[in-house]
Write a protein that holds these residues in place. Structure first.
Motif, mmCIF file in Angstrom:
data_model
loop_
_atom_site.group_PDB
_atom_site.id
_atom_site.type_symbol
_atom_site.label_atom_id
_atom_site.label_comp_id
_atom_site.label_asym_id
_atom_site.label_seq_id
_atom_site.Cartn_x
_atom_site.Cartn_y
_atom_site.Cartn_z
ATOM 1 N N SER A 1 0.832 -1.206 0.000
ATOM 2 C CA SER A 1 0.000 0.000 0.000
ATOM 3 C C SER A 1 0.864 1.252 0.000
ATOM 4 N N GLY A 2 1.936 1.205 0.803
ATOM 5 C CA GLY A 2 2.846 2.358 0.829
ATOM 6 C C GLY A 2 3.536 2.563 -0.502
ATOM 7 N N ILE A 3 3.991 1.427 -1.099
ATOM 8 C CA ILE A 3 4.657 1.519 -2.405
ATOM 9 C C ILE A 3 3.696 2.058 -3.456
ATOM 10 N N ALA A 4 2.472 1.541 -3.436
ATOM 11 C CA ALA A 4 1.479 1.993 -4.422
ATOM 12 C C ALA A 4 1.232 3.487 -4.296
ATOM 13 N N HIS A 5 1.159 3.955 -3.067
ATOM 14 C CA HIS A 5 0.921 5.387 -2.853
ATOM 15 C C HIS A 5 2.082 6.217 -3.384
ATOM 16 N N ILE B 1 2.141 3.428 -18.405
ATOM 17 C CA ILE B 1 1.714 3.868 -17.067
ATOM 18 C C ILE B 1 0.515 3.046 -16.606
ATOM 19 N N GLU B 2 -0.424 2.811 -17.516
ATOM 20 C CA GLU B 2 -1.585 1.984 -17.175
ATOM 21 C C GLU B 2 -1.146 0.572 -16.794
ATOM 22 N N ARG B 3 -0.177 0.055 -17.555
ATOM 23 C CA ARG B 3 0.326 -1.292 -17.243
ATOM 24 C C ARG B 3 1.000 -1.316 -15.875
ATOM 25 N N ALA B 4 1.758 -0.265 -15.557
ATOM 26 C CA ALA B 4 2.391 -0.182 -14.237
ATOM 27 C C ALA B 4 1.335 -0.141 -13.136
ATOM 28 N N ASN B 5 0.254 0.588 -13.406
ATOM 29 C CA ASN B 5 -0.834 0.642 -12.420
ATOM 30 C C ASN B 5 -1.471 -0.735 -12.212
ATOM 31 N N ARG B 6 -1.589 -1.480 -13.316
ATOM 32 C CA ARG B 6 -2.154 -2.827 -13.176
ATOM 33 C C ARG B 6 -1.231 -3.732 -12.363
ATOM 34 N N VAL B 7 0.091 -3.582 -12.578
ATOM 35 C CA VAL B 7 1.051 -4.375 -11.791
ATOM 36 C C VAL B 7 0.932 -4.037 -10.310
ATOM 37 N N ILE B 8 0.810 -2.749 -10.020
ATOM 38 C CA ILE B 8 0.663 -2.324 -8.618
ATOM 39 C C ILE B 8 -0.626 -2.894 -8.030
ATOM 40 N N LYS B 9 -1.687 -2.853 -8.821
ATOM 41 C CA LYS B 9 -2.965 -3.398 -8.350
ATOM 42 C C LYS B 9 -2.856 -4.903 -8.098
ATOM 43 N N SER B 10 -2.124 -5.610 -8.972
ATOM 44 C CA SER B 10 -1.928 -7.051 -8.773
ATOM 45 C C SER B 10 -1.172 -7.330 -7.477
ATOM 46 N N LEU B 11 -0.181 -6.470 -7.194
ATOM 47 C CA LEU B 11 0.566 -6.626 -5.946
ATOM 48 C C LEU B 11 -0.345 -6.436 -4.740
ATOM 49 N N LEU B 12 -1.211 -5.447 -4.831
ATOM 50 C CA LEU B 12 -2.167 -5.216 -3.742
ATOM 51 C C LEU B 12 -3.146 -6.381 -3.613
ATOM 52 N N ILE C 1 4.319 5.343 -5.679
ATOM 53 C CA ILE C 1 4.568 5.198 -7.118
ATOM 54 C C ILE C 1 3.418 5.763 -7.943
ATOM 55 N N ARG C 2 2.191 5.537 -7.483
ATOM 56 C CA ARG C 2 1.042 5.965 -8.274
ATOM 57 C C ARG C 2 0.986 7.487 -8.443
ATOM 58 N N ASN C 3 1.365 8.208 -7.423
ATOM 59 C CA ASN C 3 1.309 9.671 -7.533
ATOM 60 C C ASN C 3 2.224 10.194 -8.644
ATOM 61 N N PRO C 4 3.518 9.797 -8.673
ATOM 62 C CA PRO C 4 4.367 10.263 -9.790
ATOM 63 C C PRO C 4 3.868 9.775 -11.151
ATOM 64 N N LEU C 5 3.372 8.534 -11.189
ATOM 65 C CA LEU C 5 2.859 8.021 -12.462
ATOM 66 C C LEU C 5 1.651 8.829 -12.929
ATOM 67 N N GLY C 6 0.822 9.211 -11.967
ATOM 68 C CA GLY C 6 -0.338 10.029 -12.339
ATOM 69 C C GLY C 6 0.081 11.373 -12.905
ATOM 70 N N ILE C 7 1.113 11.947 -12.290
ATOM 71 C CA ILE C 7 1.614 13.241 -12.782
ATOM 72 C C ILE C 7 2.190 13.081 -14.185
ATOM 73 N N ILE C 8 2.978 12.013 -14.373
ATOM 74 C CA ILE C 8 3.572 11.764 -15.698
ATOM 75 C C ILE C 8 2.478 11.580 -16.741
ATOM 76 N N LYS C 9 1.443 10.840 -16.379
ATOM 77 C CA LYS C 9 0.352 10.592 -17.326
ATOM 78 C C LYS C 9 -0.360 11.894 -17.689
ATOM 79 N N THR C 10 -0.574 12.727 -16.683
ATOM 80 C CA THR C 10 -1.261 14.009 -16.934
ATOM 81 C C THR C 10 -0.429 14.897 -17.855
ATOM 82 N N ILE C 11 0.870 14.981 -17.567
ATOM 83 C CA ILE C 11 1.753 15.806 -18.407
ATOM 84 C C ILE C 11 1.795 15.258 -19.827
ATOM 85 N N SER C 12 1.848 13.923 -19.949
ATOM 86 C CA SER C 12 1.893 13.298 -21.273
ATOM 87 C C SER C 12 0.639 13.637 -22.074
#
Length: 346
Positions: free
Chosen positions: A252-256, A292-303, A258-269
């Motif tokens: 949960s800590g890792i997801a929090h 980024i979506e794939r990374a989010n899915r990996v994080i979700k799988s970990l959770l 990692i997801r925030n920077p990925l969200g920023i990167i996705k928004t900028i992209s």
């Protein structure tokens, strides 16, 4: 009952027979009469042995009553000789009472002993039933350390006689029993990991106590065995669950983080993609968004692994999935001078 009747007939026959000898023998043959008088002790003693004090007393009174008339007839008048014979007749009653009393006491002691034996047997059976019924395994050893008895639970856990012998020949068990028998320890506790009859690991909690009689004299040792294999397995499962919970918290800590920077990167992209006209740059930005979506899915799988959820089954469009794969790999393939030809079905 029939046996008592036969004894009654025998005693009555002896009384009548001896009395008949007295009355049908000439009076001047005093030596024979003296011998016959002593024969009266036979039915008295027989009655005392068979019917105890009641029999001895009853037959001695009967002898007294049968013998006195003969004495009165024989002597005719009351004199010192008749008095002596009367005293002798009283001895019949005394002998009957004493013999009957002694037999009565012996009979009561025998009954008491029989009662105690039955009581001890019942107690032994009761104790044995308790030992056979309890869930703990129990082994009893004598003062020489030799195995004397085991209950059902021991056989259930260890199995055959050879397996039981193998178990008690272990160094830790022998050492524990010797400590108890020699008195160097009052209680010995052993935690043992033992390979059971089915080659499986058994976790056993063993406690050894001394066996003492009422006089506090040591007579051996008793080994009580608890099979805690199931408890140990449950403890391991709890530990594993605790580790999974810890992993879940970490994930949960890792997801929090990692997801925030990925969200920023996705928004900028997405913002850049709207402002550029170059097709290749747009495709590159789309690849970034896809990854980024794939990374989010990996994080979700970990959770999901840390905190398992119910499996969700749904239909997917393979054409759409392959299109996404082509979009990601086409750019890389073109740099490697590989041409991918694929057209989605309409």
């Amino acid at each position: 009952m029939k046996e008592n009747t036969r004894w009654n007939y025998l005693i009555i026959f002896l009384l009548l027979f001896i009395t008949g000898l007295h009355y049908f023998t000439q009076s001047n043959l005093w030596v024979l009469h003296d011998f016959y008088r002593r024969l009266y002790y036979i039915p008295i003693i027989l009655a005392a042995f068979k019917f105890r004090i009641q029999g001895g007393f009853a037959v001695s009174i009967a002898v007294f009553l049968l013998y006195i008339p003969h004495m009165i007839i024989y002597f005719g008048v009351f004199n010192i000789e008749l008095f002596n014979q009367l005293l002798e007749s009283v001895m019949f009653v005394v002998v009957g009472l004493i013999t009957g009393y002694l037999v009565e006491q012996d009979y009561r002691r025998g009954k008491e002993l029989e009662y105690q034996i039955i009581k001890l047997t019942n107690l032994e059976n009761y104790t044995n039933n308790i030992l056979q019924s309890i869930d703990s395994g129990v082994m009893a050893f004598d003062i020489n350390g030799q195995l004397r008895s085991v209950n059902r639970q021991i056989i259930k856990v260890l199995g055959t006689k050879s397996e039981i012998t193998k178990f008690i020949e272990q160094e830790t068990i022998i050492e524990g029993i010797n400590k108890i028998i020699k008195g160097t320890e009052t209680v010995v506790k052993i935690n043992l990991n033992y390979i059971g009859k089915e080659k499986n690991d058994l976790f056993l909690d063993i406690t050894i106590y001394p066996i003492e009689n009422l006089a506090k004299v040591k007579e051996g040792a008793v080994l009580v065995m608890e099979d805690v294999t199931t408890v140990k397995k449950l403890e391991n499962q709890v530990k594993r669950t605790e580790r999974l919970v810890a992993i879940g918290q970490l994930a949960s800590g890792i997801a929090h983080e990692i997801r925030n920077p990925l969200g920023i990167i996705k928004t900028i992209s997405q913002t850049i993609k709207e402002d550029v006209e170059d097709v290749e740059i747009k495709e590159g930005l789309e690849i970034i968004e896809h990854e980024i979506e794939r990374a989010n899915r990996v994080i979700k799988s970990l959770l999901d692994f840390a905190k398992p959820n119910k499996m969700k089954i749904q239909n997917i469009d393979l054409s759409e999935l392959l299109g996404e794969i082509m979009m990601v790999t086409q750019k890389i393939a073109s740099h490697q001078k590989i041409v991918l030809n694929w057209r989605p079905r309409r």
